[in-house]
Design an enzyme around this catalytic site. Sequence first.
Site, PDB file in Angstrom:
ATOM      1  N   PRO A  43       0.826  -1.229   0.000  1.00 31.90           N
ATOM      2  CA  PRO A  43       0.000   0.000   0.000  1.00 31.90           C
ATOM      3  C   PRO A  43       0.850   1.265   0.000  1.00 31.90           C
ATOM      4  O   PRO A  43       0.465   2.276  -0.610  1.00 31.90           O
ATOM      5  CB  PRO A  43      -0.813  -0.128   1.291  1.00 31.90           C
ATOM      6  CG  PRO A  43      -0.826  -1.592   1.599  1.00 31.90           C
ATOM      7  CD  PRO A  43       0.505  -2.100   1.142  1.00 31.90           C
ATOM      8  N   PRO A 226      45.180 -38.850  10.598  1.00 36.93           N
ATOM      9  CA  PRO A 226      44.504 -39.596  11.661  1.00 36.93           C
ATOM     10  C   PRO A 226      42.984 -39.504  11.640  1.00 36.93           C
ATOM     11  O   PRO A 226      42.316 -40.245  12.345  1.00 36.93           O
ATOM     12  CB  PRO A 226      45.063 -38.954  12.931  1.00 36.93           C
ATOM     13  CG  PRO A 226      45.398 -37.555  12.514  1.00 36.93           C
ATOM     14  CD  PRO A 226      45.871 -37.654  11.103  1.00 36.93           C
ATOM     15  N   ASP A 249      41.074 -47.235   2.795  1.00 39.77           N
ATOM     16  CA  ASP A 249      41.044 -48.119   3.958  1.00 39.77           C
ATOM     17  C   ASP A 249      39.715 -47.978   4.685  1.00 39.77           C
ATOM     18  O   ASP A 249      39.014 -46.976   4.556  1.00 39.77           O
ATOM     19  CB  ASP A 249      42.179 -47.761   4.931  1.00 39.77           C
ATOM     20  CG  ASP A 249      43.544 -48.198   4.418  1.00 39.77           C
ATOM     21  OD1 ASP A 249      43.575 -48.948   3.424  1.00 39.77           O
ATOM     22  OD2 ASP A 249      44.555 -47.781   5.000  1.00 39.77           O
ATOM     23  N   LYS A 271      41.026 -53.460   5.902  1.00 34.99           N
ATOM     24  CA  LYS A 271      41.497 -54.633   6.627  1.00 34.99           C
ATOM     25  C   LYS A 271      41.091 -54.484   8.086  1.00 34.99           C
ATOM     26  O   LYS A 271      41.191 -53.402   8.660  1.00 34.99           O
ATOM     27  CB  LYS A 271      43.019 -54.776   6.525  1.00 34.99           C
ATOM     28  CG  LYS A 271      43.514 -55.020   5.098  1.00 34.99           C
ATOM     29  CD  LYS A 271      45.021 -55.167   5.076  1.00 34.99           C
ATOM     30  CE  LYS A 271      45.523 -55.385   3.661  1.00 34.99           C
ATOM     31  NZ  LYS A 271      45.054 -56.646   3.085  1.00 34.99           N
ATOM     32  N   GLY A 303      46.374 -42.320   8.273  1.00 34.17           N
ATOM     33  CA  GLY A 303      47.688 -41.945   8.770  1.00 34.17           C
ATOM     34  C   GLY A 303      48.653 -41.665   7.631  1.00 34.17           C
ATOM     35  O   GLY A 303      48.353 -40.943   6.692  1.00 34.17           O
ATOM     36  N   ASP A 304      49.834 -42.256   7.713  1.00 35.53           N
ATOM     37  CA  ASP A 304      50.854 -42.126   6.675  1.00 35.53           C
ATOM     38  C   ASP A 304      50.955 -43.448   5.919  1.00 35.53           C
ATOM     39  O   ASP A 304      51.013 -44.515   6.549  1.00 35.53           O
ATOM     40  CB  ASP A 304      52.207 -41.777   7.296  1.00 35.53           C
ATOM     41  CG  ASP A 304      53.283 -41.612   6.244  1.00 35.53           C
ATOM     42  OD1 ASP A 304      53.483 -40.468   5.785  1.00 35.53           O
ATOM     43  OD2 ASP A 304      53.909 -42.610   5.855  1.00 35.53           O
ATOM     44  N   MET A 384      47.786 -50.838  16.302  1.00 33.31           N
ATOM     45  CA  MET A 384      46.994 -52.078  16.309  1.00 33.31           C
ATOM     46  C   MET A 384      47.317 -52.913  17.554  1.00 33.31           C
ATOM     47  O   MET A 384      47.569 -54.116  17.478  1.00 33.31           O
ATOM     48  CB  MET A 384      47.245 -52.891  15.034  1.00 33.31           C
ATOM     49  CG  MET A 384      46.874 -52.133  13.765  1.00 33.31           C
ATOM     50  SD  MET A 384      47.471 -52.913  12.245  1.00 33.31           S
ATOM     51  CE  MET A 384      49.221 -52.448  12.284  1.00 33.31           C
ATOM     52  N   ALA A 413      42.229 -40.576  17.525  1.00 29.65           N
ATOM     53  CA  ALA A 413      43.060 -39.372  17.641  1.00 29.65           C
ATOM     54  C   ALA A 413      42.667 -38.323  16.617  1.00 29.65           C
ATOM     55  O   ALA A 413      42.468 -38.626  15.445  1.00 29.65           O
ATOM     56  CB  ALA A 413      44.529 -39.742  17.464  1.00 29.65           C
TER      57      ALA A 413
END
Length: 465
Positions: A43, A226, A249, A271, A303-304, A384, A413
């Site tokens: 309006p 990690p 993995d 695995k 990881g590496d 592990m 981690a």
Amino acid sequence: MQHFPIFLDLAGRRVVLSGGGDAALAKLRLLMKTQAGLTVFAPAPAPEIAAWAEAGRLLLHRREMAPGDALCAALVYAADEDAEKDARTAAIGRADGALVNIVDNLADSQFITPAIVDRDPVTVAIGTEGAAPVLARAIKSELEARLPATLGTLARIGKAFRKAVEALPAGRRRRDFWADYYFTEGPRAMDAGGAAAAKARLPELLDKHARAEADTGHVAFVGAGPGDPELLTLKARKALDSADVVIHDRLVAPEILELARREATLIEAGKTGYGPSTAQADINALLVAHAGGGAQVVRLKGGDPGVFGRLDEEVEAVRAAGLGWHVVPGITAASASAAAIGRSLTRRGRNADVRLITGHDMTGFADHDWRTLARPGAVAAVYMGKTSARFIQGRLLMHGADRATPVSVVENASRADQRVIATTLERLPADLSAARPEGPALTFLGLEPRAACAALPEVQAEELA
């Protein structure tokens, strides 16, 4: 994700807005960048809205919205900045079959309008689902500064050339062409001679890529770190960005897999200790088959890749097939876990070396130089090691280790659900059994969490007793 991001084609479609004040102005400035037919009900509209109506940029009705006014509309915006009026507008919009947004009322809106970085036809939409508008604006500001103003021009030029590029084989050859144009040759041509030069460069670039040799497969063995995506290296991110196939993995975090291209094929080849596993021969065969077919393959390892990752076996399989490869190292679990407990892996006067050992190998529990590991001050990171905790305890005690030797177990981690179990060699098996860690865990022999380390939950031995 409550709000699913999409790009809605508004060309030639109605968008209705009720309101004539500041909120309406803000929405209209954005909507006028689209090709929608805009209808405004107000309006007492602001002078800018009236001017846009006189210029033919929108249709203005100087009255309140009524039932039927939103028929055939794709979107309706309630922007009267009055709860009662906005609720009425929303009810009309829904009854007329449109999606409704109530400005500054997330709960009652059917869609939200994100913050937008406009490099037409390149558009970046940023949304926080109403949780942090300030954050969305900050991200928008940063992207505005990073994306060159010429990006939209290059995209428009490239769009007109897409049909010609279909002469290249689908897949990587075309992606390489466009990457070359948008990130190298196109900007270079724009700097040298503007849009005309960028357009003229396309046929030359297409000829160059058409004469290039057929795709050659390659394998990048990449460390995923990690688990925290922010701990990926830039080189790892680059490899994921260009991968056709990612063979990963089991323990690679889902957040990291999300960084792969949407079109990439993801193959789990994990695995599990004493559980279901993909045979190493099958993993080698997957690498050779996909890279041999011309794909850019990323073998993504937690990881590496060079630390208990069977890197050498996989590299030899790739080399034997005559395929190219390279390794991208990652942050190994020992480094991330040491950071989690606030300790260094080596320290003057304590230990001049650190052992990285595995709890079990292909023949069962792994044997090591226990006499050296049992010496005071020795530090070892056990990968592990959950199922072999009692075996490790027995071997160390047998060789004279102090029962009070500190032990830290770091589960997950660097991840959000990271947990530290602080114990001793004497209590290690019992405390692990009580804590029941289910995620990947690294065991430190000879290190205890630093008292001032407050990064994550810690389970003390006495709490588990």
